[in-house]
Motif scaffolding. Structure first.
Motif, PDB file in Angstrom:
ATOM      1  N   ALA A  45       5.699 -24.274  11.836  1.00 31.55           N
ATOM      2  CA  ALA A  45       6.201 -23.299  12.803  1.00 31.55           C
ATOM      3  C   ALA A  45       6.077 -23.834  14.232  1.00 31.55           C
ATOM      4  O   ALA A  45       6.990 -23.672  15.048  1.00 31.55           O
ATOM      5  CB  ALA A  45       5.449 -21.981  12.662  1.00 31.55           C
ATOM      6  N   LEU A  46       4.955 -24.477  14.538  1.00 31.29           N
ATOM      7  CA  LEU A  46       4.777 -25.051  15.870  1.00 31.29           C
ATOM      8  C   LEU A  46       5.783 -26.172  16.136  1.00 31.29           C
ATOM      9  O   LEU A  46       6.367 -26.258  17.222  1.00 31.29           O
ATOM     10  CB  LEU A  46       3.347 -25.573  16.029  1.00 31.29           C
ATOM     11  CG  LEU A  46       2.265 -24.504  16.122  1.00 31.29           C
ATOM     12  CD1 LEU A  46       0.884 -25.121  15.900  1.00 31.29           C
ATOM     13  CD2 LEU A  46       2.334 -23.794  17.453  1.00 31.29           C
ATOM     14  N   ILE A  47       5.997 -27.020  15.148  1.00 33.38           N
ATOM     15  CA  ILE A  47       6.967 -28.104  15.287  1.00 33.38           C
ATOM     16  C   ILE A  47       8.379 -27.533  15.451  1.00 33.38           C
ATOM     17  O   ILE A  47       9.145 -27.969  16.314  1.00 33.38           O
ATOM     18  CB  ILE A  47       6.869 -29.068  14.090  1.00 33.38           C
ATOM     19  CG1 ILE A  47       5.533 -29.816  14.154  1.00 33.38           C
ATOM     20  CG2 ILE A  47       8.041 -30.041  14.057  1.00 33.38           C
ATOM     21  CD1 ILE A  47       5.172 -30.563  12.882  1.00 33.38           C
ATOM     22  N   GLY A  48       8.704 -26.536  14.646  1.00 38.38           N
ATOM     23  CA  GLY A  48      10.011 -25.878  14.781  1.00 38.38           C
ATOM     24  C   GLY A  48      10.178 -25.236  16.150  1.00 38.38           C
ATOM     25  O   GLY A  48      11.255 -25.308  16.761  1.00 38.38           O
ATOM     26  N   GLY A  49       9.114 -24.613  16.651  1.00 41.19           N
ATOM     27  CA  GLY A  49       9.162 -24.021  17.981  1.00 41.19           C
ATOM     28  C   GLY A  49       9.369 -25.062  19.061  1.00 41.19           C
ATOM     29  O   GLY A  49      10.110 -24.844  20.023  1.00 41.19           O
ATOM     30  N   GLY A  50       8.729 -26.207  18.906  1.00 38.38           N
ATOM     31  CA  GLY A  50       8.905 -27.295  19.867  1.00 38.38           C
ATOM     32  C   GLY A  50      10.339 -27.785  19.909  1.00 38.38           C
ATOM     33  O   GLY A  50      10.909 -27.982  20.983  1.00 38.38           O
ATOM     34  N   PHE A  51      10.936 -27.951  18.738  1.00 39.74           N
ATOM     35  CA  PHE A  51      12.339 -28.366  18.694  1.00 39.74           C
ATOM     36  C   PHE A  51      13.261 -27.270  19.224  1.00 39.74           C
ATOM     37  O   PHE A  51      14.247 -27.543  19.905  1.00 39.74           O
ATOM     38  CB  PHE A  51      12.757 -28.759  17.272  1.00 39.74           C
ATOM     39  CG  PHE A  51      12.333 -30.143  16.901  1.00 39.74           C
ATOM     40  CD1 PHE A  51      12.805 -31.248  17.591  1.00 39.74           C
ATOM     41  CD2 PHE A  51      11.453 -30.364  15.856  1.00 39.74           C
ATOM     42  CE1 PHE A  51      12.411 -32.530  17.264  1.00 39.74           C
ATOM     43  CE2 PHE A  51      11.056 -31.635  15.509  1.00 39.74           C
ATOM     44  CZ  PHE A  51      11.535 -32.721  16.210  1.00 39.74           C
ATOM     45  N   ALA A  52      12.947 -26.026  18.936  1.00 44.00           N
ATOM     46  CA  ALA A  52      13.772 -24.911  19.420  1.00 44.00           C
ATOM     47  C   ALA A  52      13.771 -24.850  20.939  1.00 44.00           C
ATOM     48  O   ALA A  52      14.828 -24.661  21.560  1.00 44.00           O
ATOM     49  CB  ALA A  52      13.271 -23.592  18.826  1.00 44.00           C
ATOM     50  N   VAL A  53      12.599 -24.994  21.547  1.00 38.44           N
ATOM     51  CA  VAL A  53      12.536 -24.985  23.016  1.00 38.44           C
ATOM     52  C   VAL A  53      13.385 -26.114  23.578  1.00 38.44           C
ATOM     53  O   VAL A  53      14.148 -25.924  24.529  1.00 38.44           O
ATOM     54  CB  VAL A  53      11.073 -25.098  23.497  1.00 38.44           C
ATOM     55  CG1 VAL A  53      10.996 -25.416  24.984  1.00 38.44           C
ATOM     56  CG2 VAL A  53      10.314 -23.811  23.206  1.00 38.44           C
ATOM     57  N   ASP A  54      13.294 -27.285  22.980  1.00 38.27           N
ATOM     58  CA  ASP A  54      14.046 -28.432  23.488  1.00 38.27           C
ATOM     59  C   ASP A  54      15.558 -28.266  23.305  1.00 38.27           C
ATOM     60  O   ASP A  54      16.324 -28.576  24.207  1.00 38.27           O
ATOM     61  CB  ASP A  54      13.576 -29.710  22.798  1.00 38.27           C
ATOM     62  CG  ASP A  54      14.260 -30.934  23.368  1.00 38.27           C
ATOM     63  OD1 ASP A  54      14.142 -31.148  24.595  1.00 38.27           O
ATOM     64  OD2 ASP A  54      14.918 -31.654  22.605  1.00 38.27           O
ATOM     65  N   GLN A  55      15.962 -27.760  22.157  1.00 41.23           N
ATOM     66  CA  GLN A  55      17.384 -27.713  21.844  1.00 41.23           C
ATOM     67  C   GLN A  55      18.105 -26.462  22.344  1.00 41.23           C
ATOM     68  O   GLN A  55      19.282 -26.519  22.659  1.00 41.23           O
ATOM     69  CB  GLN A  55      17.590 -27.828  20.323  1.00 41.23           C
ATOM     70  CG  GLN A  55      17.168 -29.151  19.760  1.00 41.23           C
ATOM     71  CD  GLN A  55      17.980 -30.298  20.333  1.00 41.23           C
ATOM     72  OE1 GLN A  55      19.207 -30.269  20.332  1.00 41.23           O
ATOM     73  NE2 GLN A  55      17.299 -31.308  20.849  1.00 41.23           N
ATOM     74  N   PHE A  56      17.406 -25.343  22.394  1.00 41.34           N
ATOM     75  CA  PHE A  56      18.086 -24.083  22.669  1.00 41.34           C
ATOM     76  C   PHE A  56      17.808 -23.503  24.050  1.00 41.34           C
ATOM     77  O   PHE A  56      18.243 -22.397  24.358  1.00 41.34           O
ATOM     78  CB  PHE A  56      17.750 -23.052  21.588  1.00 41.34           C
ATOM     79  CG  PHE A  56      18.182 -23.488  20.228  1.00 41.34           C
ATOM     80  CD1 PHE A  56      19.517 -23.731  19.945  1.00 41.34           C
ATOM     81  CD2 PHE A  56      17.253 -23.684  19.224  1.00 41.34           C
ATOM     82  CE1 PHE A  56      19.922 -24.154  18.703  1.00 41.34           C
ATOM     83  CE2 PHE A  56      17.653 -24.105  17.964  1.00 41.34           C
ATOM     84  CZ  PHE A  56      18.991 -24.337  17.694  1.00 41.34           C
TER      85      PHE A  56
END
Length: 131
Positions: A45-56
């Motif tokens: 979840a933390l890794i997904g959140g990190g990618f979400a912040v970067d991409q979205f």
């Protein structure tokens, strides 16, 4: 250091744990495994959140977006590594009849997530945009 190296070896050869102590009640081993899986879900979840912040969130300035993303990604990596370390330490303690190990990691992870969350609140309130 020797204890850490020995623990690290058990990450990749968990069958060696059986050589220590006595087999604990399977319910405890399975509970330890469920805890491991919960830590892994948290890491994902933390890794997904990190990618979400970067991409979205491209409207954020580059350094804000990168900082928040990297903080979440680093927390995810540490959480995943801590998961296996905690599993090994608990399994060994149960087999040896020792107290379960304590850790400051849950507190550190909570503080890190809270800091990122506060930063996100500031970003939402003040609308920092990259220009």
């Amino acid at each position: 250091m020797n204890e850490f190296v020995q623990s690290l070896r058990l990450w990749f050869a968990p069958q060696r744990i059986r050589a220590e102590g006595e087999t604990p009640d399977y319910r405890f081993s399975l509970a330890n495994e469920r805890t491991f899986l919960a830590w892994i879900r948290t890491a994902l979840a933390l890794i997904g959140g990190g990618f979400a912040v970067d991409q979205f969130l491209p409207e954020l300035s580059g350094w804000v977006r990168a900082g928040l993303s990297l903080a979440l990604l680093a927390a995810g990596v540490l959480c995943a590594l801590r998961a296996v370390n905690h599993w090994v330490r608990c399994e060994r303690a149960m087999r040896r009849g020792e107290d379960l190990p304590v850790s400051r990691f849950p507190t550190l992870l909570s503080v890190a997530v809270a800091v990122v969350a506060v930063a996100m609140v500031v970003v939402v309130l003040f609308g920092w945009e990259g220009r």
